[in-house]
Design a protein around this motif. Structure first.
Motif, mmCIF file in Angstrom:
data_model
loop_
_atom_site.group_PDB
_atom_site.id
_atom_site.type_symbol
_atom_site.label_atom_id
_atom_site.label_comp_id
_atom_site.label_asym_id
_atom_site.label_seq_id
_atom_site.Cartn_x
_atom_site.Cartn_y
_atom_site.Cartn_z
ATOM 1 N N ASP A 221 0.838 -1.183 -0.049
ATOM 2 C CA ASP A 221 0.037 -0.072 -0.058
ATOM 3 C C ASP A 221 0.839 1.140 -0.028
ATOM 4 O OD1 ASP A 221 -1.997 1.884 0.097
ATOM 5 O OD2 ASP A 221 -2.346 1.628 2.339
ATOM 6 N N TRP A 246 -5.723 -1.852 1.508
ATOM 7 C CA TRP A 246 -5.392 -0.562 2.152
ATOM 8 C C TRP A 246 -4.965 -1.042 3.615
ATOM 9 C CZ3 TRP A 246 -8.883 2.113 5.998
ATOM 10 C CH2 TRP A 246 -8.348 3.163 6.529
ATOM 11 N N GLU A 282 -15.008 5.956 -0.904
ATOM 12 C CA GLU A 282 -14.441 7.341 -0.988
ATOM 13 C C GLU A 282 -13.657 7.553 -2.067
ATOM 14 O OE1 GLU A 282 -11.968 7.728 2.676
ATOM 15 O OE2 GLU A 282 -13.852 7.665 4.035
ATOM 16 N N SER A 283 -13.743 8.835 -2.537
ATOM 17 C CA SER A 283 -12.815 8.976 -3.671
ATOM 18 C C SER A 283 -11.323 9.128 -3.336
ATOM 19 C CB SER A 283 -13.151 10.417 -4.427
ATOM 20 O OG SER A 283 -13.104 11.461 -3.470
ATOM 21 N N LEU A 284 -10.422 8.862 -4.105
ATOM 22 C CA LEU A 284 -9.057 8.815 -3.912
ATOM 23 C C LEU A 284 -8.250 9.646 -4.759
ATOM 24 C CD1 LEU A 284 -6.615 7.360 -2.100
ATOM 25 C CD2 LEU A 284 -6.715 5.707 -3.665
ATOM 26 N N SER A 285 -7.114 10.425 -4.107
ATOM 27 C CA SER A 285 -6.342 11.433 -5.112
ATOM 28 C C SER A 285 -5.019 11.146 -4.838
ATOM 29 C CB SER A 285 -6.897 12.806 -4.940
ATOM 30 O OG SER A 285 -5.855 13.664 -5.567
ATOM 31 N N ARG A 294 -10.609 5.287 -6.264
ATOM 32 C CA ARG A 294 -11.364 5.231 -5.038
ATOM 33 C C ARG A 294 -11.160 4.128 -4.287
ATOM 34 N NH1 ARG A 294 -16.218 1.271 -6.913
ATOM 35 N NH2 ARG A 294 -15.143 0.106 -8.598
ATOM 36 N N ARG A 295 -11.531 4.392 -3.000
ATOM 37 C CA ARG A 295 -11.143 3.254 -1.896
ATOM 38 C C ARG A 295 -12.345 2.872 -1.250
ATOM 39 N NH1 ARG A 295 -7.491 6.027 1.696
ATOM 40 N NH2 ARG A 295 -5.906 5.042 0.434
ATOM 41 N N SER A 322 -7.708 -0.095 -2.155
ATOM 42 C CA SER A 322 -7.721 0.986 -3.117
ATOM 43 C C SER A 322 -7.506 0.266 -4.737
ATOM 44 C CB SER A 322 -6.554 1.934 -2.879
ATOM 45 O OG SER A 322 -6.482 2.202 -1.488
#
Length: 454
Positions: A221, A246, A282-285, A294-295, A322
């Motif tokens: 991760d 994750w 959740e969105s992931l950046s 996303r996660r 993730s």
């Protein structure tokens, strides 16, 4: 009961007739072997290609000890079946692998890729249409030894932690890279990706023509590794997506559970009394990656354990994954199920350690053991191909139905066959017994491989 009379016959027998099938696969690798002998020239001794052929011949029998080669000194069948011109002695085998291990590393990926590209096997595409690339490390117990690189592993034993990469659900190994026992999973993994991911793309483009899904556990991760994987997405190459467990690290799980419990929008499922589960996204950046990520997260609360015992305090478990997979194609539950299927690769680790007898590696030198591991990946793929082609169908040896045969099963049914070597009229005949139930499958596989240039 009449007693047996034991005597040695005056003609040649072999207990491993299946090496003739292994030899067909090694013929596919002739261009790479020629390249090895040209680059690493030997004058007046055993060629390096013969060293590699000889050791693969041991590995496919489940033997990793260098001394095992002595059982085949003077054995005409072993040499002829594997295409060996000069068979090395045990000291020569050990010393040459010690001396040339570093020089031979670069030739191992081409050997594996040439084998799989020529055979075009059924890699085992996932039901969703992606072909999995499962990457993981596992522990090899070499405790009580002073071998180079032995250290305390995450499993609590002294040994090594090699990294393995398997393409498809049928367990074709693209790399088995030896690592010191103390090395962290994510450390230097980008260098493994440099070999493994482009190879997986080329093999997928030539075979199933499917996008690739790299699946890794929480030890990998790392945003840096995600950027490395993403960097291999180029026009004209199969797309590479990733699904990585994750690592919650410092996440305050109790505070998160309280927040979710207070939120009326939280949807809880109750699979049994005393257990409830909620799943959300959740969105992931990640800097350097432009496409949406996303996660998927899952919180499990248990107030009663699986045996019906009431718990004094709720037990909370937080999991996350993730991924670059698009939400319109894969909802949260589909992502979780895809990662759960990643656990199948643990069986492949076991086959290396038990079926190929590689739990305790044969050399005290790290580079030699690294070469042994890479040759074991080649041997595993040869046995996989034999099992896929020879142990399915109407004339296969009687076994329960299965999509994939364990390496040990392939050895039992195809490698360990009694045969008589007969030379007649400038022909060499490998005779199988009249009571050999696997003879028809063996003969079919032999002519199939011979007909494809193997």
């Amino acid at each position: 009961m009449r007693p047996f009379i034991v005597k040695q016959l005056d003609y040649d027998l072999t207990p491993v007739a299946g090496l003739a099938l292994v030899g067909h696969h090694l013929k596919r690798l002739a261009p790479v072997f020629r390249h090895i002998d040209t680059a690493l020239r030997v004058v007046g001794g055993v060629a390096n290609s013969d060293i590699l052929r000889s050791y693969v011949g041991l590995l496919v029998q489940g033997k990793s000890d260098f001394d095992a080669i002595e059982n085949f000194r003077g054995d005409a069948f072993f040499k002829q079946a594997l295409g060996i011109k000069l068979l090395p002695s045990s000291p020569t085998l050990r010393q040459r692998m010690d001396a040339r291990a570093g020089d031979l590393f670069d030739f191992m990926p081409p050997l594996i890729e040439t084998l799989l590209a020529g055979a075009r096997p059924d890699y085992g595409v996932l039901p969703c249409g992606w072909v999995a690339l499962d990457v993981d490390t596992f522990a090899m117990d070499n405790g009580g030894t002073a071998k180079d690189g032995v250290g305390r592993t995450y499993a609590g034993v002294d040994g090594y932690c090699p990294l393995a990469a398997y393409l498809g659900s049928h367990g074709f190994c693209l790399e088995l890279a030896l690592r010191p026992g103390v090395q962290h999973s994510a450390s230097e993994t980008q260098f493994n990706f440099e070999r493994v991911i482009p190879m997986a793309q080329r093999l997928s483009a030539a075979g199933p023509k499917a996008p690739i899904l790299a699946r890794l556990d929480s030890g990998f991760d790392s945003a840096a590794l995600m950027r490395v994987i993403e960097s291999y997405n180029h026009a004209g190459q199969p797309q590479v997506d990733w699904l990585i467990k994750w690592n919650p690290r410092t996440t305050h799980v109790v505070a998160l559970a309280e927040r979710l419990d207070a939120d009326a929008a939280t949807l809880w499922e109750h699979p049994r009394a005393g257990k409830r589960v909620t799943v959300w996204e959740e969105s992931l950046s990640i800097e350097g990656i432009e496409r949406p990520l996303r996660r998927v997260l899952r919180l499990t609360e248990r107030t009663i354990d699986a045996k019906g015992q009431l718990l004094i305090e709720p037990k909370l478990t937080l999991d996350g994954w993730s991924t670059s997979l698009e939400a319109r194609q894969f909802d949260a539950k589909a992502v979780i199920a895809l990662y759960a299927d990643h656990g199948t690769h643990e069986q492949f680790h076991s086959e290396f350690k038990t079926d190929l007898d590689l739990e305790r590696l044969p050399s005290g030198k790290f580079d030699t053991n690294y070469l042994v591991c890479e040759l074991a990946a080649l041997a595993m793929n040869i046995l996989r191909l034999m099992g896929q082609a020879g142990l399915h169908g109407p004339n296969a040896p009687v076994r329960h139905a299965a999509k994939r045969r364990r390496i040990k099963t392939v050895m039992q049914e195809l490698i360990y066959r009694a045969g008589r070597l007969i030379e007649h009229g400038r022909r060499v005949i490998l005779g199988l017994g009249a009571n050999d139930r696997a003879a028809s499958a063996f003969e079919r596989l032999h002519w199939q491989l011979a007909g494809t240039g193997g």
